[in-house]
Design an enzyme around this catalytic site. Sequence first.
Site, PDB file in Angstrom:
ATOM      1  N   ASP A 168       9.458   4.026  -0.855  1.00 41.56           N
ATOM      2  CA  ASP A 168       9.054   3.986   0.546  1.00 41.56           C
ATOM      3  C   ASP A 168       9.376   2.623   1.139  1.00 41.56           C
ATOM      4  O   ASP A 168       8.552   2.025   1.824  1.00 41.56           O
ATOM      5  CB  ASP A 168       7.558   4.297   0.674  1.00 41.56           C
ATOM      6  CG  ASP A 168       7.149   4.411   2.130  1.00 41.56           C
ATOM      7  OD1 ASP A 168       8.031   4.650   2.987  1.00 41.56           O
ATOM      8  OD2 ASP A 168       5.948   4.246   2.427  1.00 41.56           O
ATOM      9  N   GLY A 186      -4.094  -4.417   9.804  1.00 38.30           N
ATOM     10  CA  GLY A 186      -2.965  -3.510   9.978  1.00 38.30           C
ATOM     11  C   GLY A 186      -3.329  -2.118   9.537  1.00 38.30           C
ATOM     12  O   GLY A 186      -4.229  -1.920   8.713  1.00 38.30           O
ATOM     13  N   GLY A 227      -1.450   1.227   8.052  1.00 38.20           N
ATOM     14  CA  GLY A 227      -0.176   1.756   7.571  1.00 38.20           C
ATOM     15  C   GLY A 227      -0.208   3.269   7.576  1.00 38.20           C
ATOM     16  O   GLY A 227      -1.164   3.889   8.034  1.00 38.20           O
ATOM     17  N   GLY A 228       0.856   3.852   7.087  1.00 39.44           N
ATOM     18  CA  GLY A 228       0.962   5.303   7.066  1.00 39.44           C
ATOM     19  C   GLY A 228      -0.112   5.941   6.213  1.00 39.44           C
ATOM     20  O   GLY A 228      -0.590   7.024   6.505  1.00 39.44           O
ATOM     21  N   LYS A 238      -5.958  -3.163   0.689  1.00 37.02           N
ATOM     22  CA  LYS A 238      -5.450  -1.921   1.269  1.00 37.02           C
ATOM     23  C   LYS A 238      -6.346  -0.772   0.828  1.00 37.02           C
ATOM     24  O   LYS A 238      -6.398  -0.420  -0.341  1.00 37.02           O
ATOM     25  CB  LYS A 238      -4.006  -1.674   0.836  1.00 37.02           C
ATOM     26  CG  LYS A 238      -3.449  -0.385   1.381  1.00 37.02           C
ATOM     27  CD  LYS A 238      -1.957  -0.288   1.181  1.00 37.02           C
ATOM     28  CE  LYS A 238      -1.207  -0.913   2.311  1.00 37.02           C
ATOM     29  NZ  LYS A 238       0.238  -0.813   2.199  1.00 37.02           N
TER      30      LYS A 238
END
Length: 914
Positions: free
Chosen positions: A776, A656, A658-659, A676
């Site tokens: 967030d 994935g 993400g931002g 991450k």
Amino acid sequence: MSLTIALVLFSLCNFSLATNEAYALLRWKTSLDKQSQSSLSSWVGTNPCNGWIGIGCSNSTKNRESVVTSIRLSNSSLKGTLDDLDTWSLTNLESLNLSSNSLSGIIPQTIGTLTSVKLLDLSSNQLTGLIPSSIGNLTNLHYLYLDNNTLSGSIPFELGRARDLIDLKISKNLLTGTIPFSFKNFSRIGRIDVNDNNIFGSIPDYFANYTHLEWLDLGRNNFSGVIPTELGKRTAFVQFKLFMNNLIGPIPKDMNLTKMEVFAVSENMLYGHLPHNICASGRLTQVCACNNRFSGPIPKSLKNCSSLFRVRLQKNQLTGNISDDFGIYQELDFMNLSYNKLYGEVSSNWGFCPKLTSLHMSNNNLSGRISGELGRATRLSELYLSSNHLVGEIPKSFERLSSLMKLYLDDNALSGTIPSELGSLYNLEVLNLAKNSFTGPIEERLGECLKLRSLDLSMNRFEGVIPVHISVLDKLEFLNLSVNNLIGRLPPQLGDLKTLETMNISHNNFTGSIPSRFIEMLSLTVVDVSFNQLEGPLPKMRAFEEAPMEALRNNKRLCGNNTGLDCPTEVTNQDKESKIVKVMLVILLPSLGCMVLLFVIILGIFFYLHKKKPNDGKRPEEIESNLFTIWSYDGKMAYENIIDALDDFDSKHIVGVGGYGTVYKAELLSKVYAVKKFHAPEDEKMHDLKSFEAEIRALTAIRHQNIVKLYGFCLHPRHSFLVYEFLVGGSLRMVLSDMKQAIDFDWKKRLMVVKGIANALSYMHHDCSQPIIHRDLSSSNVLLDSDWVAHVSDFGTARVLKDDSSNWTSFAGTIGYVAPELAYTMEVSEKCDVYSFGVLTLEVIMGKHPGDMLTSSLDMKGTSLIEILDQRLPSPVEEVAEQLELLVEVAFACLKISPHSRPSMREVTLGLSL
Ligand SMILES: *[C@@H]1O[C@H](CO)[C@@H](O)[C@H](O)[C@H]1NC(C)=O
Ligand SMILES: *[C@@H]1O[C@H](CO)[C@@H](O)[C@H](O)[C@H]1NC(C)=O
Ligand SMILES: *[C@@H]1O[C@H](CO)[C@@H](O)[C@H](O)[C@H]1NC(C)=O
Ligand SMILES: *[C@@H]1O[C@H](CO)[C@@H](O)[C@H](O)[C@H]1NC(C)=O
Ligand SMILES: *[C@@H]1O[C@H](CO)[C@@H](O)[C@H](O)[C@H]1NC(C)=O
Ligand SMILES: *[C@@H]1O[C@H](CO)[C@@H](O)[C@H](O)[C@H]1NC(C)=O
Ligand SMILES: *[C@@H]1O[C@H](CO)[C@@H](O)[C@H](O)[C@H]1NC(C)=O
């Protein structure tokens, strides 16, 4: 263009009926959207009877010409309105079925020109406005289905002119007013279904004169008054549903019950006896009469009613001996008799109901022993026998109830020991044996019930020590062992109960000190250790330090700030330094377990890292030594292992993006992790490294079932990353955007997910010594596990990971979830998370981001549930719909413009657990 040409062509030709019809149909086709038009691609030419999809024709009797008599386009993904349907040209139409499409707008008055129509089905669309009064001109109408739209206003009086109506379904709309008197004219009516509207008034007397009425569904409206005494004497009902109204009085005597299959009158104010021959048909599957004031005996005919599937009779004043009143049922799934005045025994019969999943008989006057045969009902998942007068032991045969999730036996006179066989109930989530006369030790094998969330053994005569086996119950949230004869020291291993929120061990004879490892119970909020022989210091955690006096009193010598006793100081050295150490301890220790000042410190670091210029002389080799990791074992090794496992962050491991980071899946030591990776800070100097490390360590110690576990953290000039628990279910956003998964994600699961998110936020906002704000929250960082349990990810890390460093004060939120006040102030508070939670809740209910709804209408209060529910799911059942409604209400409260008017997350979780 082609249409005008066609029109010209028509006018040149001999005008026939069929071309007229063709023109009308083509005109409507062009008013629909592109996709609908392409699904009607067979509609070309001038003869609709020549293979046009959905069109049926027959030869007219007059001139033997083919005419259009039916339009059947149910479930054809049509999108558009009915405005351009030229009904004047379709006068031979007998059947118009456009159900289950996406038609919107109103039902035009011109519908009244379809005078031959027998069947009109516009159900399951998005039609709005009134039911047009011209519908009364359809005097040939037999079947009218307008259910599952958003029609409003009252039912037109004129509808009564359709005297031959056989089937009327207008359920699931927003209709109001009363049943019009003109309904008196119906002579053939077989079904009236107005379920789920807001119709009021009394049930008309003349309904009793309908000799063919078999289905009557007035449920979920606002009908009041008594049920007409003659209703159902002349005709036999198949379905008789009057639930959730304000009806009062008795059920009419001598109802003809020879065909009854569903009898549902729950949630009214009805009284008197239930019909004794209610199962006269032998086909009765559902009896729902709960929440009324019925008295008298259980209907006799239920005993041999072998068709029974669901029975809800709870919360009445029914009397009688249940051992005699009920038999053995092959199909029975659900039986609720709680809160009545029934007596008798929990007989062996229930054990012979092979499909029984729920048996509720709490709050009655049951006595005798629980039959061991109950163990045969192996599908049983809920057994509620609380607040009766049951005696004897728990049958050993219960070990066979492998589906059992909830076992409530509290408030009886049961005795004996806990049978070790209960350890086999590996699906058990709630075990309540409180207020009985159980003796003996606490069964060690309870430690095998790994799904236990709540264990209540209070108010018995249990003896011996707390078995350490309990400490493996890593889902346990509630533990009550109070008022027993337990002795010995408290096992320090209980500290492993990371999810435990409430622990009551009061009124026993525990000795020794409270183990300091109890500070590892990170979720603990309520404790009661009063009336024991405990001594020594209280664990340095909020639950103990802020416990009220009553929860600590009557012990031997407990010391700490609430007990009235100061703990003796071990260090006698009075110099300045030790004082400082003490102050530090007081400040730092309570914060262990929660993230406390993480924010402040992370902010500091981030500010520092990004403000400093990158190239102030240091070389990469020197930077290498600043590798900083936190891991449960050797940090450097972990870093290298992860780089290895990911083949130096090869893109094939990406799961994935993400931002502010890329997520990889890493398999390490046969466990799977989510890694991450984010941009490394440009500066190598770690400001205040020690405290940063301490706080990250604390964050990695958080264990909450709804928060993604953070295992480790590496800050390295080349690759910086966080290592998380890997969740197979993917993100909420992914699930909602995938048709198949969204359908699997049913209402119950959705409710559970929202509650999970609320729990996580409430925990971080209120149960840590300083609130931790997520900042967030969005559907991308709520992850699901294989059981659909929500896990909130990236708590408090938004700030660190944001790689747009140009303006470090800029809020790290995701557009569409950010509270409005952040547009003009930078004040981040818990209430920002509350707002995002509101958005997220609507998103889960609607199946998509609420988008414009958030900004377009200030009074969102008027939005009804029905309008916003995710259309991909079937509409929710009664109880679930109620919960969803509550949820929408809460969500709207969370979306208030003023942060102060939004509820706190604690209030939200309290509200939702109602
Ligand atoms: C209509 O009549 C024509 C001949 O008159 C015949 O061929 C056709 O089968 C009839 N169609 C129907 C639907 O009855
Ligand atoms: C319905 O019938 C009445 C009387 O026959 C007539 O006046 C009215 O125009 C009709 N309405 C429609 C929409 O056809
Ligand atoms: C109601 O209509 C929606 C589409 O508008 C459909 O998805 C849903 O299944 C319908 N519900 C029932 C009970 O027919
Ligand atoms: C029902 O029908 C009977 C006989 O046709 C009539 O006398 C009676 O008034 C009707 N009842 C109602 C409530 O209309
Ligand atoms: C009950 O209803 C059925 C079917 O409507 C009918 O055949 C029967 O005669 C009725 N019984 C009585 C006692 O009215
Ligand atoms: C508690 O234990 C102590 C000794 O450990 C004993 O003297 C006392 O009687 C016990 N109290 C109760 C209420 O059992
Ligand atoms: C107990 O002590 C802790 C730490 O010194 C303090 O934060 C807390 O407010 C105290 N509680 C009470 C009720 O005095």
